[in-house]
Scaffold this active site. Sequence first.
Site, mmCIF file in Angstrom:
data_model
loop_
_atom_site.group_PDB
_atom_site.id
_atom_site.type_symbol
_atom_site.label_atom_id
_atom_site.label_comp_id
_atom_site.label_asym_id
_atom_site.label_seq_id
_atom_site.Cartn_x
_atom_site.Cartn_y
_atom_site.Cartn_z
ATOM 1 N N ARG A 244 0.831 -1.213 0.000
ATOM 2 C CA ARG A 244 0.000 0.000 0.000
ATOM 3 C C ARG A 244 0.859 1.254 0.000
ATOM 4 O O ARG A 244 1.924 1.291 0.612
ATOM 5 C CB ARG A 244 -0.875 0.047 1.260
ATOM 6 N N SER B 199 7.661 -5.051 7.071
ATOM 7 C CA SER B 199 7.320 -6.067 8.083
ATOM 8 C C SER B 199 8.158 -7.320 7.964
ATOM 9 O O SER B 199 7.636 -8.431 7.834
ATOM 10 C CB SER B 199 5.840 -6.419 7.966
ATOM 11 N N ASP C 70 5.673 -3.333 11.084
ATOM 12 C CA ASP C 70 4.211 -3.179 11.191
ATOM 13 C C ASP C 70 3.725 -3.260 12.635
ATOM 14 O O ASP C 70 2.734 -2.636 13.012
ATOM 15 C CB ASP C 70 3.473 -4.209 10.315
#
Length: 910
Positions: A549, A610, A664
């Site tokens: 994203r 992440s 994350d």
Amino acid sequence: QIQRALRSLSIPLERLHVMKGHMMEDMCKGLSLQTHAQAKVRMLPTYICSTPNGTEKGNFLVVELCQNQVRTMLVTLYGDGNMSPHMMYKIFDLPEGIMQGEGEALFDFIAQCVSQFLTETISSETRETTNLPLGFVFPFTCRQTQLDKAELLSWSKGFSCSGVVGKDVVQLLQSAINKQEMGASGTNSNWLSSLRGRKSSQFTPSQLCHVEVVALMNDTVGTMMTCSMEGRPCEVAVVADKGSNCCFMAEAYLVETAEETNGRMCVNTEWGCFGDDGVLNDIFTPYDVRVDEESSNRGEKRFEKLVGSLYLGEIVRHALIALTAEKALFTGNDIAVLKEKGVFTMQHVLDIINNEDGITEVKRILETLGLQPSERDCGRVQQICQAVMGRAATLHATGLAAILSYMCQTRDLESLMVNVGMEGELYRGYPRFEEILLSVSRLLAPECMPTLLPSRDGSGRGAAMVTAVALRLAAQRREVNEVLAPLRLTRADLEKVQALMREEMERGLCKETNPTASVRMLPTYVTHTPDGTERGDFLALDLGGTNFRVLVVRVTEEGISMASEIYVIPVSIMQGSGEALFDHIIDCIIDFQMKQNLVTQMLPLGFTFSFPCQQVGLDKALLLTWTKGFSASGCVGKDVVQLLRDAAQRKQHLGMQVVALVNDTVGTMMACGYDDPKCEIGLIVGTGTNACYMEEMRNVGTVEGDQGRMCINMEWGAFGDNGCLDHIFTHFDKVVDETTINPGKQRFEKLISGMYLGEIVRQILMVMVEKQLLFKGRPCPKLQTRNIFKTKFLSTIELNGLALRQIRAILNELELDASFEDSVLMREVCQAVSLRAAQLCAAGLAAVVEKMRENRGLDQLDITVGVDGTLYKLHPCFSNNLQKTLKDLAPSCNVTFLISEDGSGKGAAL
């Protein structure tokens, strides 16, 4: 007068609809824990949760207590689909007076019948070595708490033996059988002497095999199971006999009076008591009132007294008396004979209506009774008998329609096709019964299509089936427990995991032991959580899985607003070169900035990455290892921020400035910290799992300085990679680990995260098929396919109250031909795997919160955990199981969970 009498015995369709509604209401009352005591339709659980599947085999003894007989039966099943069971049986007449005598005498007599029957049917060698399971058909109202535990609530059908009501009838029979086995001569042993031709004392213990009462059921349940043997399941049974009753397979979670919530359970409705609260008063005729007044249980079993063959002759008798008084019948005749109770029997009624062609037979019957009827009298008597019988059939149809509609509604079906087992004198003796039952029930429940199956051997054969199914399920349960036992963790197991996690945390924080610690405890250089004064526009990137994203985050006094776009990362790029991966990321950023008109601005960027990194500054982090299916070359050991900057230069893109790289988990903690200042822990339980928390700088040996706190990215997914968790790794976990792209790595994650749980489930199911516990042992090629069970499947299958039909539909989509039993078992497997995952996650978290409490020298720690991840958010039980276990393992910590709304985007910006 005759017309008026016939009209009173005929019930309009609208009234039947109302009655059906009343019965359904009373059924719901009977199933509910709160209202069960007030319900007239008792809805008693039978603890029969499965119909036969055709694999049952062995010898089964059945004892059935009938109106005036004891039937004994030996049924041999061959596991051949139960198409041709071998049966031997013997009927013993009940001695006079025993039905009203002592309970002990009745059960001793039944035990002696069993003993006599076995002596005649089984050779002495077999008797010495055989244990025989027995199914007991006991056609009276009982409160059952297990298949082999049932307390008699009330006698009926002319029985009133003392000392039995309120007692466990299974125990009474077992004790009587044990007495026989011990060679003790039972009470009133002379009752059987004439049958045997020798005294009971001649039976030595060695002559008797051990008989164990395994199951008790009433005759209705026996009928349902008998009819289930025809190669097609039967889920409803109606007995239209001296008494009347119905049973059916209900969704188990609706039977609140029993603890079983999985699958289905047969419920014995005891519908004979329907109307005892007065809802049938308006259809009670004066004749019904007289029958009720003369009965031994006045005001009770009102429905049964309208439909049971024990009462139909009596209703006709009272109608004839009333019509004679009105001079509509037997004018000038002496009808004193009709004043005698029981003189007009059910058989008389059947003989009269089954001879529609000639009045001669009716005349003969009435004359035999001592009446002198005219031809007109014969015609009118026949009309009254037809009306009483027709009403009984119509009322049975109304009850059946209520049951069928209830089944259809609770199974969430548009239409229901179901087999209904039928038994009883009324069903067999009245030729129009079946026609009326089907036509009226279809008028009242048009969405249901019942097929009536006549019971061939009464309920005895069915009782053998109940017993056989009970033994099959008990053996299966033992094997299932054996398979799942390694996944079921004790409190001691979890305390050990908590202690091991604490040890590994300390090793990871210590500079000397950090390189060999399985929990890396990576410093993030994030030293504060948000305080609410932050302002500005920021770009955020989120790379943590197959989707990627790009976001723009605006932080103002009013709060935070965001715009974002999702881009896919093809597998070829995930597993290609590092340059190609980061070039793709920059292409996505350029596309996003163009769409958002941000090309001309130089915005600070937070990068949520992440994967395990060794962070050496807020904007400098070396990739330690790829996880989650990534394996892009030329990245491990490199500074991820620099790789991104290099790609931006190659693409000549200058509209961003990378300020911070965050994991994350840290992003999740920061996003929740903006809403709750007490949020100092981040937790992810999704495709992977990880946690971070605010540690005291004095404890962080891998970074200079002792003042304040720093967020530590634990990278706890690798906990156990050094072998410390080998004791809780099962065979299934090892197989799953070996087939991953990183065997031996991220072992804690492989016990907990969504990416692996479906595979663990699949491995367990394969073992269960091998052990013939699933799919009737048929091979299931589809189960060989890796990753067919997604985490979504686990979440759906465990939804509380999800109809088994829906689970079967999910399994059918996966081309797994699952029965209802298979569906129940699959749900249990999923529950065991997801519960263990939640408990292990809680054990890890307990180590974190207890360490924070001790760090701060507190007796009680109040802390919030910011949490994200599909498994935590979407699984129906995971969050509850996690919180419950955490409370148990860390009682001095009051932990609140706050679900993160976009931690990796908003959190990175913050």
